[in-house]
Design a protein around this motif. Structure first.
Motif, mmCIF file in Angstrom:
data_model
loop_
_atom_site.group_PDB
_atom_site.id
_atom_site.type_symbol
_atom_site.label_atom_id
_atom_site.label_comp_id
_atom_site.label_asym_id
_atom_site.label_seq_id
_atom_site.Cartn_x
_atom_site.Cartn_y
_atom_site.Cartn_z
ATOM 1 N N ARG A 1 34.939 8.705 -3.117
ATOM 2 C CA ARG A 1 35.619 9.318 -2.439
ATOM 3 C C ARG A 1 36.035 10.778 -2.982
ATOM 4 O O ARG A 1 36.107 11.830 -2.585
ATOM 5 C CB ARG A 1 37.464 8.674 -2.514
ATOM 6 C CG ARG A 1 37.800 7.607 -1.337
ATOM 7 C CD ARG A 1 38.852 7.725 -1.282
ATOM 8 N NE ARG A 1 39.852 7.282 -1.936
ATOM 9 C CZ ARG A 1 39.930 5.927 -3.095
ATOM 10 N NH1 ARG A 1 39.118 4.827 -1.783
ATOM 11 N NH2 ARG A 1 40.663 5.656 -3.560
ATOM 12 N N THR A 2 35.689 10.300 -4.810
ATOM 13 C CA THR A 2 35.938 11.694 -5.178
ATOM 14 C C THR A 2 34.480 12.348 -5.261
ATOM 15 O O THR A 2 34.595 13.330 -5.182
ATOM 16 C CB THR A 2 35.958 11.287 -7.385
ATOM 17 O OG1 THR A 2 36.933 10.492 -7.426
ATOM 18 C CG2 THR A 2 35.755 12.973 -7.738
ATOM 19 N N PHE A 3 33.390 12.319 -5.045
ATOM 20 C CA PHE A 3 32.007 12.886 -4.585
ATOM 21 C C PHE A 3 32.353 13.711 -3.657
ATOM 22 O O PHE A 3 32.046 14.582 -3.055
ATOM 23 C CB PHE A 3 31.074 12.078 -4.749
ATOM 24 C CG PHE A 3 29.572 12.475 -4.807
ATOM 25 C CD1 PHE A 3 29.768 14.016 -5.412
ATOM 26 C CD2 PHE A 3 28.928 12.485 -3.518
ATOM 27 C CE1 PHE A 3 28.368 15.452 -5.652
ATOM 28 C CE2 PHE A 3 27.922 13.482 -3.200
ATOM 29 C CZ PHE A 3 27.398 14.065 -4.214
ATOM 30 N N PHE A 4 32.780 12.905 -2.262
ATOM 31 C CA PHE A 4 33.509 13.920 -1.142
ATOM 32 C C PHE A 4 34.181 14.747 -1.024
ATOM 33 O O PHE A 4 34.003 15.527 -0.613
ATOM 34 C CB PHE A 4 33.670 12.747 -0.606
ATOM 35 C CG PHE A 4 33.915 12.958 1.087
ATOM 36 C CD1 PHE A 4 33.102 13.341 1.897
ATOM 37 C CD2 PHE A 4 35.402 13.193 1.557
ATOM 38 C CE1 PHE A 4 32.726 13.983 3.685
ATOM 39 C CE2 PHE A 4 35.839 13.902 3.368
ATOM 40 C CZ PHE A 4 34.629 13.781 3.842
ATOM 41 N N THR A 5 35.050 14.765 -1.856
ATOM 42 C CA THR A 5 36.215 15.714 -1.950
ATOM 43 C C THR A 5 35.664 16.665 -2.838
ATOM 44 O O THR A 5 35.644 17.578 -2.542
ATOM 45 C CB THR A 5 37.362 14.986 -2.643
ATOM 46 O OG1 THR A 5 38.424 14.000 -2.135
ATOM 47 C CG2 THR A 5 38.422 16.108 -3.401
ATOM 48 N N LEU A 6 34.832 16.586 -3.822
ATOM 49 C CA LEU A 6 34.198 17.706 -4.746
ATOM 50 C C LEU A 6 32.735 18.320 -3.462
ATOM 51 O O LEU A 6 33.179 19.406 -4.029
ATOM 52 C CB LEU A 6 32.679 16.862 -5.801
ATOM 53 C CG LEU A 6 33.577 16.803 -6.865
ATOM 54 C CD1 LEU A 6 33.183 16.059 -7.894
ATOM 55 C CD2 LEU A 6 35.016 17.550 -7.656
ATOM 56 N N LEU A 7 32.196 17.123 -2.875
ATOM 57 C CA LEU A 7 31.292 18.543 -1.607
ATOM 58 C C LEU A 7 31.700 18.902 -0.657
ATOM 59 O O LEU A 7 31.510 20.493 -0.426
ATOM 60 C CB LEU A 7 30.351 17.117 -1.354
ATOM 61 C CG LEU A 7 29.737 16.458 -2.004
ATOM 62 C CD1 LEU A 7 29.504 15.154 -0.911
ATOM 63 C CD2 LEU A 7 28.449 16.965 -2.430
ATOM 64 N N VAL A 8 33.187 19.040 -0.157
ATOM 65 C CA VAL A 8 34.015 19.597 0.458
ATOM 66 C C VAL A 8 34.801 20.571 -0.223
ATOM 67 O O VAL A 8 34.751 21.702 0.204
ATOM 68 C CB VAL A 8 35.978 18.505 1.299
ATOM 69 C CG1 VAL A 8 36.170 19.806 1.980
ATOM 70 C CG2 VAL A 8 34.881 17.474 1.747
ATOM 71 N N LEU A 9 35.152 20.533 -1.099
ATOM 72 C CA LEU A 9 35.721 21.964 -2.122
ATOM 73 C C LEU A 9 34.384 22.698 -2.299
ATOM 74 O O LEU A 9 34.590 24.285 -2.236
ATOM 75 C CB LEU A 9 36.345 21.402 -3.301
ATOM 76 C CG LEU A 9 37.154 21.078 -3.397
ATOM 77 C CD1 LEU A 9 37.811 20.031 -4.597
ATOM 78 C CD2 LEU A 9 37.957 21.582 -2.804
ATOM 79 N N GLY A 10 32.644 22.067 -2.345
ATOM 80 C CA GLY A 10 32.144 23.762 -2.869
ATOM 81 C C GLY A 10 31.518 23.560 -1.309
ATOM 82 O O GLY A 10 31.337 24.947 -1.059
ATOM 83 N N THR A 11 31.783 23.181 -0.846
ATOM 84 C CA THR A 11 32.007 24.259 0.909
ATOM 85 C C THR A 11 32.749 24.738 1.533
ATOM 86 O O THR A 11 32.017 26.389 1.574
ATOM 87 C CB THR A 11 31.576 22.820 2.294
ATOM 88 O OG1 THR A 11 30.561 21.618 1.922
ATOM 89 C CG2 THR A 11 31.592 23.582 2.958
#
Length: 655
Positions: free
Chosen positions: A60-70
């Motif tokens: 979940r943390t990695f997914f959140t970081l990817l969304v923020l990076g996008t």
């Protein structure tokens, strides 16, 4: 057309891999971002407040970081594009011409868009990557065997395959063998692929599009999904099963077609087509004017194209044989930037083949073609040594045979000349180059810069007055293979025939992947029609691209409709009114949509190797591998879409 390829683009090479991955990340990232937005807006929560199945905290943390990076990457691109958008808005409210937004990306924008696309793609792939750990090869293979047996029992494949036999007798009604015997093998190859391509693609798309909808309609899918089987395994099993079946059918049909093609060929057709040439191409430029030093022309105005003789198909440019003293001489130059000089130097001779088009302004000499002059030079050639070269050439004349003299002169001075060569319209001809020319090229010191001479330069000049020679980049090339062994060349042609069939195999995998994906959510007829529509659109991809880039005649859809209603011809200038501004602004949006649609349309022509096989050119393994990677990159987003569509479909709950 004789041993000449009308190519508009070079085949994919390994050096194109990194730019291709970057472009893929940017294009696919747009669709992945749209999917993320839709998921965040319309997601359904379970009674525990979790989104679907709970993920581990690290995921979940990695997914959140990817969304923020996008998000932040796209915001940075928007900040860089903001001044251009402000100029467009100002021009609209001040009744000024609306500037076109540049589609060229700066290096910073490309990096940001690549990062944004990569983050979005990884975010969308994350659930699939988590579920991949639960996939089992035994279950996938069992589903593939089930799909294989179902397709065999349906008898659809055998009915359409039998229709291919009708096409094999089509040569009875084609009298080309009597007019041009050299065309016999070409006609056979064209006829075979005209039969195989539509039949196999039709059957493959029909089987793949009707598989899952039929299981849902007959409720046999409940037998599978209620077992400990992942739904994505069902998609992979269907794709693998139909892929294996169509591969076996393709191998059998290709073998039968090869026997059909090679049966009792005309000697002229066998000598022309039973080859697998490995060509080395150069860059073609045209020069007008210049000074003649010996037989070499130097200087002159550089041109990208030669003369236009009025032919509708302007693929080739033309050079004249002299229309009068007031007209400057135009000559064609091929620059070979990468030549395996050491390899060529060890041969007895190196063959340079060419194929030119003849355009006559006068009748010329009866029963004779047009004559031209060839001059090949290396960086060691110097115009200051013309007199010395000519004296030694005259001394060797008669003392040794012509090839030995040419080899000694080429090795010493870096020049080989062929004063007069007769050219027959659209026939493959050749000039054998001495190996000494390449020994001289290997000893040349490399130089850099835009005006640096290439390792080998081929200069062609038409010497038949009032006649024109048409040529394109791929009409002259060096043979990297050995052209003298007829038996070896024939076996290479057989291997080339199967490599050409690999292009059809890639197209079969393409339609199977699209059809299986669409069948996870749509009915069988709609899935099949959508697959055929995408494939047919891929065949006219160049026109769609011209609409997306705004280079087509008549403008975009809005402008075309406006011209139709107002009865304004295509060449007519639209008046500067409010309506035309609205139309122009609408087409800006339409072109953006078409550019996104271009990412969905498959590049079907990329997988068509028939032209190379028909004209006797080798299909390299590098090209096959690169096209295979392109297919994987194209089908990967479809596989992810199939995963989400089938997972969101309520069929049955696993026990």
């Amino acid at each position: 057309m004789f041993a000449a390829l009308s190519l508009e683009r070079d085949p994919a090479q390994i050096k194109d891999l990194v730019p291709g991955v970057q472009t893929w990340a940017m294009e696919v990232g747009v669709f992945a971002t749209v999917g993320l937005i839709c998921w965040l807006l319309f997601r359904r929560r379970s009674h525990r407040g979790q989104v679907g199945e709970p993920w581990p905290a690290a995921v979940r943390t990695f997914f959140t970081l990817l969304v923020l990076g996008t998000l932040f990457s796209y915001l940075a691109v928007g900040a860089l594009r903001l001044p251009s958008l402000i100029d467009v808005v100002k021009a609209y409210f001040r009744d000024k011409p609306i500037p076109e937004l540049s589609s060229t990306l700066s290096p910073a924008e490309r990096i940001l868009l690549t990062v944004a696309g990569g983050c979005a793609v990884l975010a969308v792939l994350l659930p699939l990557l988590v579920d991949v750990l639960r996939l089992r090869w035994r279950r996938i293979w069992a589903l593939a065997r089930l799909s294989f047996k179902e397709a065999i029992r349906s008898r659809v494949l055998w009915g359409f395959s039998a229709m291919l036999l009708l096409f094999l007798f089509g040569s009875w009604f084609i009298p080309y063998d009597e007019l041009k015997p050299e065309d016999q093998v070409r006609n056979y190859i064209t006829l075979v692929y005209w039969g195989m391509v539509p039949l196999l693609l039709f059957v493959a798309s029909l089987l793949a599009a009707s598989s899952i909808p039929t299981d849902v309609r007959l409720q046999t899918i409940h037998t599978v999904v209620t077992k400990p089987v992942e739904r994505f395994e069902l998609i992979l099993g269907r794709f693998l099963g139909y892929g294996v079946l169509m591969s076996l059918v393709l191998i059998v049909m290709t073998s039968v077609s090869l026997l059909y093609v090679i049966r009792s060929p005309h000697p002229a057709a066998a000598a022309e087509s039973f080859k697998a040439r490995d060509p080395l191409y150069g860059e073609l430029l045209f020069y007008e004017g210049g000074q003649r030093k010996g037989r070499v022309f130097e200087g002159g105005a550089k041109k990208a194209r030669g003369e236009n003789v009025g032919k509708e198909w302007d693929y080739r440019s033309y050079i004249s044989g002299g229309l009068g003293p007031q007209f400057p001489i135009v000559y064609a130059v091929w620059n070979f930037e990468s030549v395996p000089a050491a390899s060529f130097a060890g041969r007895d001779k190196v063959r340079c083949e060419f194929n030119f088009d003849i355009y006559r302004t006068t009748k010329g000499e009866e029963n004779k073609g047009v004559f031209c002059e060839f001059v090949f030079t290396t960086p060691n050639w110097s115009a200051e040594r013309v007199n010395e070269y000519e004296r030694e050439r005259d001394r060797l004349k008669g003392a040794v045979d012509s090839m030995t003299a040419a080899n000694q002169l080429a090795e010493k001075y870096g020049i080989f000349e062929f004063p007069s060569k007769e050219v027959v319209n659209f026939h493959t001809l050749y000039v054998d180059l001495p190996p000494g020319l390449f020994k001289n090229a290997a000893e040349a010191k490399p130089s850099k810069g835009p005006d640096a001479p290439p390792p080998l330069r081929a200069q062609v000049r038409c010497i038949s007055r009032t006649q024109f020679l048409g040529m394109a980049k791929y009409d002259l090339y060096l043979r990297q293979d050995q052209p003298d062994n007829e038996g070896v060349e024939r076996w290479l042609f057989y291997a080339n025939f199967y490599k050409s069939a690999s292009g059809l195999w890639l197209r079969l995998c393409l339609v199977i992947g699209i059809a299986v994906t669409l069948s996870t959510y749509l009915s069988a007829p709609i899935s099949w029609l959508a697959t055929i529509f995408l494939y047919m659109t891929g065949m006219v991809r160049e026109f769609v691209q011209s609409v997306a880039e705004g280079t087509n005649a008549g403008g975009g859809p809005a402008e075309a409709a406006f011209r139709l209603v107002s009865r304004t011809p295509l060449a007519g200038q639209l008046e500067d009114t409010v309506a035309t501004k609205v139309v122009s602004g609408s087409d800006v949006v339409n072109r953006w949509i078409f550019r996104r649609f271009m990412s969905v349309i498959p590049d079907v022509d990329r997988f068509d190797f028939t032209d190379k096989l028909r004209e006797g050119f080798n299909i390299s393994l590098t090209q096959c591998s690169m096209d295979g990677l392109y297919l994987v990159a194209y089908l990967l987003p479809w596989a992810v879409l199939a995963y989400y569509l089938l997972k969101s479909r309520e069929i049955a709950a696993p026990t």
